[in-house]
Design an enzyme around this catalytic site. Sequence first.
Site, PDB file in Angstrom:
ATOM      1  N   ASP A 338       2.409  -1.206  -8.161  1.00  0.00           N
ATOM      2  CA  ASP A 338       3.113  -2.437  -7.914  1.00  0.00           C
ATOM      3  C   ASP A 338       3.874  -2.915  -8.977  1.00  0.00           C
ATOM      4  OD1 ASP A 338       2.676  -3.803  -5.423  1.00  0.00           O
ATOM      5  OD2 ASP A 338       1.595  -5.636  -6.922  1.00  0.00           O
ATOM      6  N   ASP A 707     -11.905 -10.016  -5.817  1.00  0.00           N
ATOM      7  CA  ASP A 707     -13.036  -8.864  -5.468  1.00  0.00           C
ATOM      8  C   ASP A 707     -14.474  -9.889  -4.788  1.00  0.00           C
ATOM      9  OD1 ASP A 707     -13.356  -9.745  -7.962  1.00  0.00           O
ATOM     10  OD2 ASP A 707     -13.984  -7.774  -8.334  1.00  0.00           O
TER      11      ASP A 707
END
Length: 1007
Positions: A338, A707
């Site tokens: 990224d 998450d």
Amino acid sequence: MASGSVLFAGSHNRNELVVIHNHEEKKAWKSLDGQTCEICGDGIGLSDGGEVFVACEECGFPVCRPCYEYERREGTQLWSPRVEGDEEEEDIDDIEHEFNMEDQESHNHLVDLHENINGRENSQFPTMNGEFPTGSHGCEEQKLSSSLHKRVYPIDETRQPLSRKVPIPSSKISPYRMVVATRLVLLALFLQYRFMHPVHGAVGLWLTSVLCETWFAFSGFLISSPNGFPSLGRPTSIAFLTGICMYMYICICRIFRDNLHVVLMKLKPTQSRHNSQVVQTIRTYEKEGEPNMLAPVDVFVTTVDTMKEPPLVTANTVLSILAMDYPVDKISCYISDDGACMLTFESLSETAEFARKWVPFCNKFSIEPRAPEMYFALKVDYLKDKVQPTFVKERRAMKREYEEFKVRINSLVAKYLVVPPEGWVMEDGTPWPGNNTKDHPGMIQVFLGQGGGLDVEGNQLPNLVYVSREKRPSFLHHKRAGAMNALVRVSGVLTNAPFMLNLDCDHYVNNSKAVREAMCFLMDPQVGKRVCYVQFPQRFDGIDKNDRYANSNRVFFDINMKGLDGIQGPFYVGTGCVFRRQALYGHEPPKVHKRPKMLSCGGCCSLFGRRKNHQKHSNHSANGEAASLGGMDRDKEILLSEMNFEQKFGKSATFVTSTLREEGGVPASSSREALLKEAIHVISCDYEDKTEWGTELGWIYGSITEDILTGFKLHSRGWRTIYCMPKRSAFRGSVPINLSDRLNQALRWALGSVEIFFSRHNPIWYGCKEGKLRFLERFAYINTTIYPFTSIPLLVYCLLPAICLLTDKFIIPELSTYSGMLLVALFISFFATGILELRWSGVTIEEWWRNEQFWVIGGISSHLFAVIQGILKILAGIDTNFIVTFKAFDDHDFKELYTFKWTTLLIPPTTVLIINLVGVVAGITDAMNTGYQAMRPLMGKLFFVFWVIAHLYPFLKGLMGRQNRTPTIVVIWSVLLASIFSLIWIRIDPFVMRARGPDSKQCGINC
């Protein structure tokens, strides 16, 4: 998908694509027809009335009278009780509807129709439905008479479970539950006493302390409630994936849940010659000479900052993945960069070359772990269990190769420390597309793959793909969650494995069979279809001996997560998790046609419910016929649903088609170039616009702890999750052992929880209408979102001891006999709860105490700042930055432990420490001046103060460092704040009621 030395980069929006040259068939249903005994193979025989002997009028199981009487007498339970897990089913007899053929046909019809529209072909991967197909007996099929055939149902597969749940013995869990219940009662009595007995001389202090204690009681209830039904573990049967599985044809139970040798022991000696008719070999997932039936797995690794995530760490993680004990054609590793860093790209190229030597070495000698840095650093006898004479020679050669590989990686790191003014240039002279990390096209490079990824021995290697999604300044990219969703789409286009393993770049594979362990749950024929992910506990390297800042987090992973495993499943914790792809596509778990509880049928078999339930079954069948009559309208509904696919998944026909392939795979006719071009499309920065990505699909946006939010979304849909704890830890990673880094990590977690609390996904109300999230599971999720708010009462409670000493007041009135006994009983219940938790969880008392200490340290620093930042984000729209945790290999000298890094998070705990120390001095001085009568109340106040200081002791050691010298800036700020607070307190004195003196008007000035 072949490998190649070609980097594909481009932007779908700008219509750019740059190529840079750089360096199942239908199963035969087994009929049980026949007039021979299913146990011994002899004739069934006749009853006393001259009719065919029937052991059970309900099921008509074909068994002769001698075998029937033997089984009844010996109690071998050949007709076993219901399969574990089926007791949760209800309403409908599911023998005929176990696999819902109508829904399956509808789904297959949808796939075929969509493939015809898009001109697609079947998958190149063999389809795998997670079920054991049935073999043949090797003898003629036997037939029952019509009288026996009435209730005999054909069975198409075995239901041998691939895993089992081990409950905690009642001798351990029952006392724990009893103590927890007793503690709740004592807490209620204690709070009642506190509210009913105020401290009249210090009403403000009393009320503040009671409110704090009420919040602590509520928070403790949320924490302890889900721990009442923990599981000790879930052992798996990996042998059933590779070895020869045996099963028995049983009429109703469908499975004999013992191993082969137990089965043979339970059969009569006279039946041994007929065992071939009772015990039968079925086709396994892996069998020589046959296609491998294990499901493919796509592995995702994310990295963003090469300064905090060294390339050598990422390289070791990738090498451990490529060397896993799993079929190479079933593994595909995707690396998400990224940061669009050329250093990551070049180091991955070196890693791919080294993997050609490392992978065959691992497979040849079955070494553990398969990350070279960790393997060669092991201080154990590496010759243990090694029998090949060439091992020592090849190990030395491989270690030399790895040292050279490390030199090459380190030279790349040194080369890329200074960025040239014109930016990085690739070997062919092409400028690196990611020179501007915030404005660059998407990039994909296939380093290893089918047809081109071969090791030094000529064997195929797993796929290895580099991915960097497109980034533009005017688009939101959603940090790590956006990168994970990009990987889901890229993998869906290129390989489309039905399962996905997600790892952090520093979490290497420590157990090469970890994926097989997960497959035992996800491919389990009984419960696998309802499992959306398998979470492994996190284990860490590089932690100091005393684990000063509770980095191992054993209380959470070995107590709280085990408790959740007994309810609906553990949280998703961001790494070490194997997902079912269809669950991330927003699908709900398959509906289970449930059947009523069984009744005993004379001891010979298990029966389905009473006859009144037969009417329900008939109605269900009638509904099924009505649904089939409406099949003509199904095509119209499917065609109309085609219009919704783009709104849900995006405008990629190739990717949309892949979402319909439940068993995974891509069309065999698709060219490599066409797939890579489509993969560039799905990682474009505007692909998710006006779709459900991040809201209903993939990783959910809206929190930096994506998450927890993603796991909560899946649980809210009714999915089940599994906590897999193999004896050898599956994955191991690194943790920040430095105090400042540890506090920043805790700040990020707490801030994500605050964001979820203020979002529409607040577990207090989200999903209540559907009712698919279990009650205790919701309690656990509520606790994950409100625990940062505990920092406010915790900070106040840590200051109360010093305030009591400075004002010579106390928060509790003089104790009576009842209140003293109640307080002692409450303390005993707290200690008993902790001891019993340690007993069934295996956590040591030192780990438990470290966790308690950091709960206070993080609570009055990281969690407090998280609440403030979260409120500022809601009120002022101030966005939060994602701080990447520093990751490195094991530091044997623990230099980072003693390194001081300035952060504002250090100020609140230091201030609390100084105020409490000042309070101790003031309290003792006042008691010495007052006399002996002041010593007794002083003891209670000092105990309160030392409780705070004991919890902050690791923080104090962290401030001192190795040289026992506190940084000047910390001392200045803390002393300044403590002095200001003390002066304001003396001047205002807000919590203490002023004593009423004599009235000078009545008794005069000299009274």
